[in-house]
Write an enzyme that holds these catalytic residues in place. Structure first.
Site, PDB file in Angstrom:
ATOM      1  N   GLY A   1      53.315  53.971 -49.697  1.00  0.00           N
ATOM      2  CA  GLY A   1      52.497  55.070 -49.189  1.00  0.00           C
ATOM      3  C   GLY A   1      52.892  56.399 -49.804  1.00  0.00           C
ATOM      4  O   GLY A   1      53.556  56.445 -50.837  1.00  0.00           O
TER       5      GLY A   1
ATOM      6  N   LEU B   1      50.828  58.330 -51.256  1.00  0.00           N
ATOM      7  CA  LEU B   1      50.234  58.065 -52.569  1.00  0.00           C
ATOM      8  C   LEU B   1      50.019  59.351 -53.360  1.00  0.00           C
ATOM      9  O   LEU B   1      49.535  60.344 -52.824  1.00  0.00           O
ATOM     10  CB  LEU B   1      48.881  57.350 -52.398  1.00  0.00           C
ATOM     11  CG  LEU B   1      48.918  56.015 -51.636  1.00  0.00           C
ATOM     12  CD1 LEU B   1      47.529  55.366 -51.664  1.00  0.00           C
ATOM     13  CD2 LEU B   1      49.953  55.059 -52.196  1.00  0.00           C
TER      14      LEU B   1
ATOM     15  N   HIS C   1      50.297  56.502 -58.216  1.00  0.00           N
ATOM     16  CA  HIS C   1      49.799  55.306 -57.502  1.00  0.00           C
ATOM     17  C   HIS C   1      48.310  55.107 -57.771  1.00  0.00           C
ATOM     18  O   HIS C   1      47.849  53.977 -57.961  1.00  0.00           O
ATOM     19  CB  HIS C   1      49.971  55.466 -55.984  1.00  0.00           C
ATOM     20  CG  HIS C   1      51.388  55.570 -55.516  1.00  0.00           C
ATOM     21  ND1 HIS C   1      51.921  56.737 -55.026  1.00  0.00           N
ATOM     22  CD2 HIS C   1      52.378  54.649 -55.453  1.00  0.00           C
ATOM     23  CE1 HIS C   1      53.177  56.524 -54.667  1.00  0.00           C
ATOM     24  NE2 HIS C   1      53.477  55.273 -54.925  1.00  0.00           N
TER      25      HIS C   1
ATOM     26  N   GLY D   1      54.616  50.801 -61.541  1.00  0.00           N
ATOM     27  CA  GLY D   1      54.763  51.971 -62.410  1.00  0.00           C
ATOM     28  C   GLY D   1      55.976  51.828 -63.328  1.00  0.00           C
ATOM     29  O   GLY D   1      57.034  51.379 -62.894  1.00  0.00           O
TER      30      GLY D   1
ATOM     31  N   ASP E   1      59.583  53.395 -62.295  1.00  0.00           N
ATOM     32  CA  ASP E   1      60.700  52.636 -61.722  1.00  0.00           C
ATOM     33  C   ASP E   1      61.003  51.464 -62.652  1.00  0.00           C
ATOM     34  O   ASP E   1      60.761  50.300 -62.322  1.00  0.00           O
ATOM     35  CB  ASP E   1      60.335  52.160 -60.310  1.00  0.00           C
ATOM     36  CG  ASP E   1      60.190  53.330 -59.361  1.00  0.00           C
ATOM     37  OD1 ASP E   1      61.142  54.111 -59.228  1.00  0.00           O
ATOM     38  OD2 ASP E   1      59.104  53.489 -58.771  1.00  0.00           O
TER      39      ASP E   1
ATOM     40  N   LEU F   1      55.786  62.182 -61.536  1.00  0.00           N
ATOM     41  CA  LEU F   1      55.317  62.216 -60.151  1.00  0.00           C
ATOM     42  C   LEU F   1      56.140  61.250 -59.303  1.00  0.00           C
ATOM     43  O   LEU F   1      56.438  60.133 -59.714  1.00  0.00           O
ATOM     44  CB  LEU F   1      53.843  61.842 -60.071  1.00  0.00           C
ATOM     45  CG  LEU F   1      52.861  62.779 -60.775  1.00  0.00           C
ATOM     46  CD1 LEU F   1      51.432  62.499 -60.302  1.00  0.00           C
ATOM     47  CD2 LEU F   1      53.187  64.247 -60.534  1.00  0.00           C
ATOM     48  N   SER F   2      56.496  61.698 -58.113  1.00  0.00           N
ATOM     49  CA  SER F   2      57.264  60.885 -57.171  1.00  0.00           C
ATOM     50  C   SER F   2      56.980  61.428 -55.779  1.00  0.00           C
ATOM     51  O   SER F   2      56.810  62.639 -55.602  1.00  0.00           O
ATOM     52  CB  SER F   2      58.762  61.020 -57.462  1.00  0.00           C
ATOM     53  OG  SER F   2      59.518  60.595 -56.353  1.00  0.00           O
ATOM     54  N   SER F   3      56.967  60.523 -54.799  1.00  0.00           N
ATOM     55  CA  SER F   3      56.757  60.968 -53.414  1.00  0.00           C
ATOM     56  C   SER F   3      57.885  61.898 -52.985  1.00  0.00           C
ATOM     57  O   SER F   3      57.737  62.683 -52.053  1.00  0.00           O
ATOM     58  CB  SER F   3      56.708  59.760 -52.480  1.00  0.00           C
ATOM     59  OG  SER F   3      55.788  58.826 -52.980  1.00  0.00           O
ATOM     60  N   ARG F   4      59.027  61.814 -53.662  1.00  0.00           N
ATOM     61  CA  ARG F   4      60.174  62.658 -53.300  1.00  0.00           C
ATOM     62  C   ARG F   4      60.029  64.098 -53.764  1.00  0.00           C
ATOM     63  O   ARG F   4      60.732  64.982 -53.257  1.00  0.00           O
ATOM     64  CB  ARG F   4      61.458  62.096 -53.911  1.00  0.00           C
ATOM     65  CG  ARG F   4      61.873  60.788 -53.296  1.00  0.00           C
ATOM     66  CD  ARG F   4      62.904  60.087 -54.150  1.00  0.00           C
ATOM     67  NE  ARG F   4      63.054  58.708 -53.697  1.00  0.00           N
ATOM     68  CZ  ARG F   4      64.005  58.287 -52.895  1.00  0.00           C
ATOM     69  NH1 ARG F   4      64.917  59.112 -52.479  1.00  0.00           N
ATOM     70  NH2 ARG F   4      64.049  57.030 -52.506  1.00  0.00           N
TER      71      ARG F   4
HETATM   72  O1  PAF Z   1      57.973  51.068 -55.702  1.00  0.00           O
HETATM   73  C1  PAF Z   1      57.762  51.005 -54.469  1.00  0.00           C
HETATM   74  O2  PAF Z   1      56.995  51.785 -53.902  1.00  0.00           O
HETATM   75  C2  PAF Z   1      58.483  49.940 -53.666  1.00  0.00           C
HETATM   76  O3  PAF Z   1      59.774  49.715 -54.145  1.00  0.00           O
HETATM   77  C3  PAF Z   1      57.698  48.621 -53.559  1.00  0.00           C
HETATM   78  C4  PAF Z   1      57.518  47.970 -54.914  1.00  0.00           C
HETATM   79  C5  PAF Z   1      56.341  48.884 -52.926  1.00  0.00           C
HETATM   80  C6  PAF Z   1      58.457  47.640 -52.667  1.00  0.00           C
HETATM   81  O4  PAF Z   1      58.653  48.158 -51.392  1.00  0.00           O
END
Ligand code: PAF
Length: 284
Positions: A31, A33, A37, A147, A150, A184-187
Site C-alpha cells: 500500500g 501506492l 507502484h 520494482g 528493491d 520513489l518510496s513510501s518512506r
Molecule cells: O515490496 C513490497 O512492497 C513488499 O516487500 C512485498 C513484496 C509486497 C511483500 O510484502
C-alpha cells in the site's frame, strides 16, 4: 475494481478467468501506492486480461515494531489509484486471514539473503519470502511484477520461484524517480525537508558510479570510491555501498559484464535504499 478480503474470495473470483484461459497479472504491494507502484500496475495491464493488486502490510517482514506502526495505511486512496492504473481486483486481507492462529511455517531463502539488507534487517527476507510465496499461491498469476528499486528482494523472489518450482514468471520494472533523482518510496514522505535534500546522496552516488564505469574505471575500488565521495559530500554516513552480482548478491571485484551497485543510508529517521545496474563489456 472489486476489493476482496479473503483467500476464498480471491480464488472464487479468479476461477472463471483461469478456466477461460485469461491471463492473470499480479502486483503485490504494502500500500501507500506511489508512481512506482502504479507503473507496475500499468505494465501488468498492458500484458494481461485480469490484474490483481494486493495491499498487505506484512508484519513478519518488519524487524522494527516502530517502523511497522509508522507504515502508512491509506487503503481508500490506494484503491482509487490502483483502479485508475488498471487493476481489476484488490486483495486487502487482514493479518488474521494471512497468519491465522497456529500459523507455523517460514520460507527461508539462502544465498542472496545473507548480506546487505539481509544482514542489516535479520528475518526481513524470511518475512518477504513467506508472504510472497503465500500470495503467489493464493492468486496463481502468470506473471508477478516487482520494482527494480528493491533489487535484493527481486533476487530473493527469483531464487525462491526457481528453487520451489513455482509456476510464475517474475518481471522487474525499472525504478521510478523524482525529477531530482530520488527513487520513489513510501518512506520519502517521512523525510524532513532538509533530509529530503541530503537523501539525494544515494542517487548521486549511483550516477557517479555510472560515470566511472562509462569512463572505463570498472574496478570495484574506483566505482565504490566515486559513489562514496557523494555520501561524504552530502554529510551522509552510508550503511553500505557495495558492488555485487545482481543474482547472488555476492561482492564482485569489478564491473565485468553485469553488476549492481547497491546503497543504503539512514537519512534523519528514515532508512533508504537504492541501486543501479551497471554494465561493462571491457574484458580483464
Ligand atoms: O515490496 C513490497 O512492497 C513488499 O516487500 C512485498 C513484496 C509486497 C511483500 O510484502
Amino acid at each position: 475494481m472489486r476489493t476482496l478480503r479473503t483467500i476464498a474470495e480471491v480464488r472464487a473470483a479468479l476461477k472463471g478467468a483461469r478456466r477461460d484461459g485469461r491471463s492473470i497479472g499480479f502486483v503485490p504491494t504494502m500500500g501507500a501506492l506511489h508512481e512506482g507502484h502504479l507503473q507496475l500496475i500499468r505494465e501488468a495491464r498492458q500484458q494481461h486480461d485480469e490484474i490483481v493488486v494486493s495491499i498487505f502490510v506484512n508484519p513478519t517482514q518488519f524487524d522494527d515494531p516502530g517502523d511497522l506502526a509508522a507504515y502508512p495505511r491509506v487503503e481508500a486512496s490506494d484503491a482509487e489509484a490502483a483502479a485508475g492504473a488498471g487493476a481489476d481486483l484488490l486483495f486487502a486481507p487482514s493479518a488474521a486471514e494471512m497468519y491465522p492462529d497456529g500459523f507455523a511455517s517460514t520460507v527461508h531463502v539462502g544465498g542472496p539473503t545473507d548480506v546487505l539488507e539481509g544482514a542489516s534487517r535479520p528475518g526481513h527476507f524470511d518475512g518477504v519470502a513467506t508472504v510472497v510465496c503465500k500470495l503467489l499461491n493464493i492468486v496463481g498469476p502468470d506473471i508477478a511484477y516487482f520494482g527494480q528499486k528493491d533489487a535484493q528482494q527481486l533476487a530473493v523472489v527469483r531464487r525462491m520461484v526457481a528453487d520451489l518450482n513455482l509456476p510464475v514468471e517474475i518481471e522487474a520494472v525499472p525504478t521510478v524517480r523524482d525529477p531530482d533523482g530520488l527513487a520513489l518510496s513510501s518512506r520519502n514522505a517521512r523525510l524532513a525537508p532538509a533530509d529530503r535534500q541530503r537523501a539525494l546522496a544515494l542517487s548521486r552516488a549511483l550516477r557517479a558510479a555510472e560515470c566511472a564505469v562509462a569512463d572505463g574505471r570498472v574496478e570495484a575500488g574506483d566505482v565504490l570510491g566515486a559513489a562514496r565521495a557523494e555520501f561524504t559530500a552530502a554529510g551522509v554516513e552510508p550503511d553500505y555501498v557495495e558492488l555485487v552480482d545482481p543474482t547472488t548478491f555476492a561482492s564482485v571485484p569489478a564491473v565485468n559484464g553485469n553488476a549492481l551497485l547497491a546503497v543504503a543510508a539512514r537519512v534523519g529517521d528514515v532508512r533508504l535504499i537504492d541501486n543501479q545496474p551497471l554494465t561493462s563489456t571491457r574484458s580483464h
